[in-house]
Design an enzyme around this catalytic site. Structure first.
Site, short mmCIF file in Angstrom:
data_model
loop_
_atom_site.label_atom_id
_atom_site.label_comp_id
_atom_site.label_asym_id
_atom_site.label_seq_id
_atom_site.Cartn_x
_atom_site.Cartn_y
_atom_site.Cartn_z
N ASP A 207 0.86 -1.20 0.00
CA ASP A 207 0.00 0.00 0.00
C ASP A 207 0.89 1.23 0.00
OD1 ASP A 207 -2.52 1.42 0.22
OD2 ASP A 207 -1.93 1.91 2.25
N SER A 208 0.30 2.38 -0.33
CA SER A 208 1.05 3.62 -0.29
C SER A 208 1.42 4.00 1.14
CB SER A 208 0.21 4.75 -0.91
OG SER A 208 -1.00 4.89 -0.21
N THR B 50 -5.51 3.27 -5.56
CA THR B 50 -4.92 4.04 -6.66
C THR B 50 -3.95 3.17 -7.45
OG1 THR B 50 -5.08 6.00 -5.25
CG2 THR B 50 -3.77 6.20 -7.25
N GLU C 10 -7.22 10.53 9.13
CA GLU C 10 -5.93 10.51 9.83
C GLU C 10 -5.90 11.51 10.98
OE1 GLU C 10 -2.50 10.43 7.30
OE2 GLU C 10 -3.06 8.42 6.63
N THR D 28 -8.73 2.80 0.88
CA THR D 28 -8.59 2.00 2.10
C THR D 28 -8.90 2.78 3.37
OG1 THR D 28 -6.25 2.53 2.05
CG2 THR D 28 -6.89 0.40 1.17
#
Lengths: 261, 261
Positions: free
Chosen positions: A9-10, A74, A151, A184
């Site tokens: 994942d990023s 993405t 976040e 996500t």
């Protein structure tokens, strides 16, 4: 660590996919890579995301993983085909499982999709949904504030509610009955989104759908190695451990920093 | 391109500094580098930001710039000393000029600072303010939603207003009379911030203060080369050109993609 399932994942968001996988497949080992040094991918170009995805897949491939799960929407949207061509491994993205779940759930074939700018611009969800149901009507919009809201810990804040109203109004006006959470991070806002869309609209969490797609590929795999999970990141681990613990609902430790490029 | 002033930022935000510089110093040439392939810096670790800043400074140094302006608050906060040690060039950050302006403007020596997580955690503004006025009281808070709000074009939206109220309430309760906008994106929210803080609180825009600090270093430089400005980025230029044109209030073209690492 060989024969583990590689997840990429990023950043920290893919832990929602890891969490589902670890729950569904308790006898599997996992290697997770979060590209925290270059996060986010959602505002970057397809060419750059493809390069980063290739570097991540190279890293996990060197760790001898038996399968690659691209947990980032993405990267799944723009890099999946290239990864499938370049790596001799099963490569599972989050788009196809999410699209399949949406098509199954929708009764009126009017489906909404939300995600990052990159995911929405790619048209990948729309294409995947139309492959399964050519008559479906797909309405999509990027929601760039949802990731920072999640976040920031403001997923249930009045500001998140207002942002959701603003983003979703055009989709609700199209009478969708199903909404794909194509990023996500978005499951963290599920409660707020449910309030905004109402009980008539079903939410599709790609993380859960993807975990089931992976399980379907490993039906009889019951010979686990010593249970082990490894986490790698490209920035120092502190923030990943902090935010990631909230994502997992459990402490996250033993995270190691690596260089990809 | 030699003898140009090099400007470096994590992305597009530093164009607010470039804009002020180009206005104040019409006889200078500029080379701008935006690290759009790895933006943002504000949530990344000091070690990673220092590495990125070093790579950016190397790139500009190879272009023969006569001075390095670190337009990014986060990079100025954590990497300035190292850059000054490693490069035989004047290195100007945005923190010191902003702190100086704040100390000059404040009458009650109660100063608020807002910025990214990285900038606020570093304590760099607080340290710079205290070097100038050891008796100043500094109150700071990170505002992670302001950058996505500005990039979403929601700088004057009700959501931006609510976010500003939420973030600034603790600072206003401390009776600040001056507020440093410690992130290059924040001037885009100036109107909203002015409404929230009221007319008694002065806003300090580091971009303008930094441009004046640079001019002070180049008082008699009146022998320009053929006027030229160059822009480099580390992702494909499309989005930088789009968002950057809004930042500059003028079309931005001829942006070139480069690799740093």
């Amino acid at each position: 660590m060989s024969h583990a399932i590689g997840i990429f994942d990023s950043g920290v968001g893919g832990l929602t996919v890891y969490k589902e996988l670890a729950r569904l497949l308790p006898n599997q080992n996992f290697v997770y890579l979060g590209d925290t040094g270059r996060v986010p991918y959602g505002t970057k170009s397809p060419a750059t995301v493809r390069r980063y995805a290739r570097e991540a897949a190279n890293f996990l491939s060197r760790h001898g993983v038996k399968m690659l799960v691209v947990a980032c929407n993405t990267a799944s949207a723009v890099a999946l085909e290239e990864l499938r061509q370049q790596f001799a491994l099963p490569v599972i993205g989050v788009i196809e499982p999410g699209a399949e779940r949406a098509v199954t759930l929708s009764k009126n074939s009017r489906i909404g999709v939300i995600g990052t700018e990159g995911t929405i611009k790619s048209g990948a969800y729309s294409a995947a949904i139309h492959r399964l149901n050519p008559d479906a009507a797909v309405f999509s919009t990027p929601c760039p504030l949802f990731v920072p809201l999640a976040e920031e810990g403001w997923a249930h804040h009045r500001i998140a509610h207002l942002a959701a109203e603003e983003y979703l109004a055009p989709l609700l006006a199209e009478n969708i009955d199903t909404l794909v959470l194509g990023c996500t991070h978005y499951p963290l806002l599920k409660q707020t989104l449910e309030q905004v869309v109402g009980s008539e609209v079903r939410l599709v969490d790609s993380a859960a759908a993807t975990a089931e797609a992976v399980r379907a590929l490993l039906p009889n795999d019951t010979s686990p190695f010593e249970k082990e999970g490894r986490f790698y990141v490209t920035d120092v681990p502190t923030r990943f451990e902090q935010v990631g613990s909230a994502f997992l609902g459990a402490p996250l430790t033993c995270v190691e920093q690596v260089e990809l490029a």
